[in-house]
Design a protein around this motif. Structure first.
Motif, short mmCIF file in Angstrom:
data_model
loop_
_atom_site.label_atom_id
_atom_site.label_comp_id
_atom_site.label_asym_id
_atom_site.label_seq_id
_atom_site.Cartn_x
_atom_site.Cartn_y
_atom_site.Cartn_z
N SER A 31 0.47 -1.37 -0.13
CA SER A 31 0.09 -0.20 -0.19
C SER A 31 0.64 1.56 0.12
CB SER A 31 -1.03 0.01 0.64
OG SER A 31 -1.86 -1.19 1.65
N TYR A 32 2.40 1.01 0.10
CA TYR A 32 3.20 2.39 0.31
C TYR A 32 3.87 2.65 -1.01
CZ TYR A 32 2.06 2.83 4.61
OH TYR A 32 2.00 3.02 6.64
N TRP A 33 4.12 3.72 -1.04
CA TRP A 33 5.35 4.39 -2.24
C TRP A 33 6.26 3.83 -1.36
CZ3 TRP A 33 5.47 7.86 -6.67
CH2 TRP A 33 4.11 7.64 -7.64
N ALA A 98 9.57 4.78 2.85
CA ALA A 98 8.17 3.77 2.45
C ALA A 98 7.29 5.94 2.94
CB ALA A 98 7.99 3.43 3.27
N ALA A 99 6.57 5.71 1.73
CA ALA A 99 5.85 6.78 2.11
C ALA A 99 4.23 6.28 1.62
CB ALA A 99 6.09 8.06 1.09
N ALA A 100 3.09 6.89 2.86
CA ALA A 100 1.75 6.62 2.68
C ALA A 100 1.39 7.54 1.15
CB ALA A 100 0.99 7.32 3.48
N ALA A 101 2.30 8.19 0.76
CA ALA A 101 1.53 9.10 -0.95
C ALA A 101 3.11 9.58 -1.54
CB ALA A 101 0.59 10.12 -0.49
N ASP A 111 11.66 14.41 4.15
CA ASP A 111 10.60 14.53 5.46
C ASP A 111 9.12 13.72 5.13
OD1 ASP A 111 8.82 17.36 5.03
OD2 ASP A 111 10.29 16.98 3.68
N LEU A 112 8.73 13.70 4.07
CA LEU A 112 7.26 12.96 3.57
C LEU A 112 6.96 11.73 3.57
CD1 LEU A 112 6.11 15.84 0.57
CD2 LEU A 112 5.84 15.77 2.87
N ASN A 113 8.94 11.02 4.26
CA ASN A 113 8.60 9.24 3.86
C ASN A 113 8.31 8.54 5.63
OD1 ASN A 113 9.57 7.92 1.83
ND2 ASN A 113 10.70 9.67 1.12
N ARG A 114 7.23 8.12 5.49
CA ARG A 114 7.20 7.32 7.20
C ARG A 114 8.61 6.72 7.72
NH1 ARG A 114 0.59 5.39 8.17
NH2 ARG A 114 0.69 7.90 7.13
N TYR A 115 9.13 5.30 7.01
CA TYR A 115 9.68 4.92 7.41
C TYR A 115 11.02 4.77 5.98
CZ TYR A 115 4.98 3.11 9.63
OH TYR A 115 4.07 3.06 9.25
N TRP A 116 11.96 4.38 7.10
CA TRP A 116 13.77 4.11 6.85
C TRP A 116 13.85 2.91 7.41
CZ3 TRP A 116 15.62 7.99 3.37
CH2 TRP A 116 14.49 9.81 2.77
N GLY A 117 14.61 2.54 5.91
CA GLY A 117 16.06 1.28 6.35
C GLY A 117 17.39 2.31 7.22
N GLN A 118 17.75 1.02 7.21
CA GLN A 118 19.14 1.92 8.43
C GLN A 118 20.49 2.27 7.13
OE1 GLN A 118 18.21 -1.25 7.25
NE2 GLN A 118 20.51 -2.40 6.94
N GLY A 119 20.44 2.13 5.72
CA GLY A 119 21.45 2.71 4.95
C GLY A 119 22.20 1.36 4.00
#
Length: 126
Positions: A31-33, A98-101, A111-119
């Motif tokens: 469901s996420y971009w 990951a972003a909801a839109a 800043d609009l992304n909700r979740y991030w990995g560690q890289g």
């Protein structure tokens, strides 16, 4: 618990290729971009590529168009970034997000992304 785990980084010579992966869990991945960002020390995080939930919309930063390909496998909850014709200026820490839109301008708005990995680090030598 949300997790984004990147892998596939490494050191290559200019002109070489790498394939990054991002394994997602703990949320409704389909469901996420999803996007790839990169960052070098002292610089802001910059968007590389983004893909819509179903994969029908894809955007790239001009600096990687024609060389990088973003894709996703919703059955495996995994995001990919195929990187070809790598250049020394591609050297950076690469993150999936990951972003909801989303849209093309989301690449300029980490800043609009909700979740991030560690890289995962990518180093390209000349």
């Amino acid at each position: 618990q949300v997790q984004l785990v990147e892998s596939g980084g490494g050191s290559v010579q200019a002109g070489g290729s790498l394939r990054l992966s991002c394994a997602a869990s703990g949320y409704t991945y389909s469901s996420y971009w999803m996007s790839w960002f990169r960052q070098t020390p002292g610089k802001e995080r910059e968007g590389v590529a983004a893909i819509s939930p179903g994969g029908g919309a894809i955007y790239y930063d001009d600096s990687v168009k024609g060389r990088f390909t973003i894709s996703r496998d919703n059955a495996k909850n995994t995001l990919y970034l195929e990187m070809n014709s790598l250049k020394p200026e591609d050297t950076a820490m690469y993150y999936c997000a990951a972003a909801a839109a989303g849209s093309s301008w989301f690449l300029r708005r980490p800043d609009l992304n909700r979740y991030w990995g560690q890289g995962t680090q990518v180093t390209v030598s000349s």
